[in-house]
Each structure stands twice: as C-alpha cells, then as structure tokens.
Scaffold this active site. Structure first.
Site, PDB file in Angstrom:
ATOM      1  N   LYS A  37     -30.444 -63.908 -78.051  1.00 51.40           N
ATOM      2  CA  LYS A  37     -30.377 -64.778 -76.876  1.00 51.40           C
ATOM      3  C   LYS A  37     -31.112 -64.067 -75.750  1.00 51.40           C
ATOM      4  CE  LYS A  37     -29.029 -68.318 -74.404  1.00 51.40           C
ATOM      5  NZ  LYS A  37     -29.457 -69.699 -74.679  1.00 51.40           N
ATOM      6  N   THR A  41     -26.969 -67.586 -69.340  1.00 51.59           N
ATOM      7  CA  THR A  41     -26.532 -67.939 -67.988  1.00 51.59           C
ATOM      8  C   THR A  41     -25.272 -68.802 -68.050  1.00 51.59           C
ATOM      9  OG1 THR A  41     -27.883 -69.942 -67.838  1.00 51.59           O
ATOM     10  CG2 THR A  41     -28.915 -67.867 -67.168  1.00 51.59           C
ATOM     11  N   PRO A 200     -26.227 -83.913 -86.920  1.00 52.40           N
ATOM     12  CA  PRO A 200     -25.313 -84.963 -86.455  1.00 52.40           C
ATOM     13  C   PRO A 200     -24.583 -84.563 -85.176  1.00 52.40           C
ATOM     14  CG  PRO A 200     -25.060 -84.605 -88.814  1.00 52.40           C
ATOM     15  CD  PRO A 200     -25.918 -83.491 -88.299  1.00 52.40           C
TER      16      PRO A 200
END
Length: 241
Positions: A37, A41, A200
């Site tokens: 990552k 934030t 989905p």
C-alpha cells in the site's frame, strides 16, 4: 508479470477488494504474493488499513505500508496536514522492487485514482509504475459515468507509455441496470484494453474462505482466474429496444 500496479478511476470503486481477489487467485495458483500500500489515508495508528483487509480476505500474503496519514484525503494533502513526510514515487518503486526479489507477484495498490498526488512535486502512482515498468490494472465502477473516467485513465497511461493490463469492474451489482450492462461492451471499446473481471457487489462481506474460493471465478485467466468476459457479456446483454 512480477509487479502489478492497481489503480482506480476514483475512490470507492472497489480497488482494495479487487486487489484481494487478485491476490487470492494468485495464491490459489500457487504463487507467493506481496501487497504494497503506497500511502494509507483516513486510518489511525493501530487500525486495520487496506493492506490488512487484503490479507484478511486473501490469506497468506506479505503486506507492507509505506506511510499512514489520519485524514481521508489525497496523500500529499494528508501528509501536509499531518506535518509528516510524504511518500515519493521512487520510494514506492524501490519498495516494490525489493518485494519482487522475494515474491512471485507484488501488487502495488494506489490511493484513489492514477493521478492522485503523493507529494508536493506532483509525484503520482503513474510515476511509480513508470519507474517499475510495471503494467497497470484499472478498477472501475459498473454504471453510468464510468466510461469517461475509465477512458481518461487509459489515455493517460498510454500517453505515458505505460502498459494497461486491463480493466476490472470493482462492484458488479446483483441487479445491473441498462448502463452497467451496456458498459460491458463499451469499456473495452473506449479503453482499447480487455475486461479482466467483475467482482460482485458485497464480496468483502463474504467469509474469508468463501472469498478465496470464489475469487478465481471473478477474474480472467491473465489474473489466474477462470472468468470469461464474452460469456459474461452474453449473459448480461440488455434486450434490444
């Protein structure tokens, strides 16, 4: 591919869940996976961030986070407000390259869209992808308004000479409307890139075991899955007017 950069066309399009699905499918295919990552934030110290959510859903992945800022803002703005050092694209690239020496696949998840700024100099995830010479997967919304944002992202990638790996719909509704159904054909057309999956809506609420078992069915073979874009389009095709 060893490094895959994952960006969205904006916020709340399902980027983290798609990252988890890609990780789960790769793990099921027997590959070792790391998730980086670039800048987290809107999460306080001690709280679970996006990388932790990917690990919860996907399983045994290595996670890394370069910086964390409390305000839910663009990384450059959040860093400035917190009085902390920003993340620079070269730091993202260096961290991903190091992880790539130890893993079969490194997923680099950005913050928001492709050109969200990391630092005051205007560094972005696109710059990090360029330093890595890594393909970029674009996560987009299903419905009305997504064509413009997705095409602009694709054009920016090509303008920079970056490889657009494909597009994944981050939250496919249980009852798609006409726009969503038509976008299955229009997204590959406007981006000149393949549709590589449709996750989905609500998939993050599945148990981790169910998520991991289902993830390969949501993604195309290029992402270690079994999803067939053409068959999906035929099933979802709107009736002729």
């Amino acid at each position: 591919m060893t490094v895959l950069v994952i960006t969205g066309t904006g916020t709340e399009v399902g980027k983290t869940v798609v990252t988890a699905a890609v990780a789960a499918a790769a793990l099921a295919a027997g590959r070792s996976v790391a998730v980086l990552k670039a800048a987290q934030t809107g999460v306080l110290p001690g709280e679970a961030g996006d990388a932790a959510e990917v690990a919860r859903l996907a399983g045994q992945v290595t996670t890394a986070e370069l910086a964390r800022y409390p305000d839910p803002l663009a990384p450059a703005t959040a860093a400035r407000r917190a009085g902390r050092a920003p993340v620079h694209p070269h730091e993202v690239a260096e961290a991903a390259a190091k992880l790539a020496t130890e893993h079969d696949l490194v997923l680099v998840e950005g913050a928001g869209g492709l050109l969200v700024r990391f630092d005051a100099a205007g560094g972005t995830l696109a710059d990090a992808a360029g330093l890595l010479s890594a393909p970029v997967l674009v996560v987009t919304a299903a419905g009305l308004g997504t064509l413009n944002a997705t095409e602009l992202t694709a054009r920016e990638l090509r303008h920079r000479g970056l490889d657009l790996a494909g597009v994944v719909i981050g939250s496919w509704p249980a009852e798609p409307d006409l726009a969503a159904r038509c976008n299955l054909a229009d997204l590959p057309d406007v981006t000149r890139a393949p549709l590589l999956g449709a996750v989905p809506a609500g998939s993050a609420a599945l148990s981790p075991a169910a998520f991991r078992a289902s993830a390969p069915r949501w993604l195309a073979p290029r992402l270690d899955g079994t999803w067939d874009a053409e068959a999906f389009r035929r099933r979802q095709a709107p009736a002729a007017s």
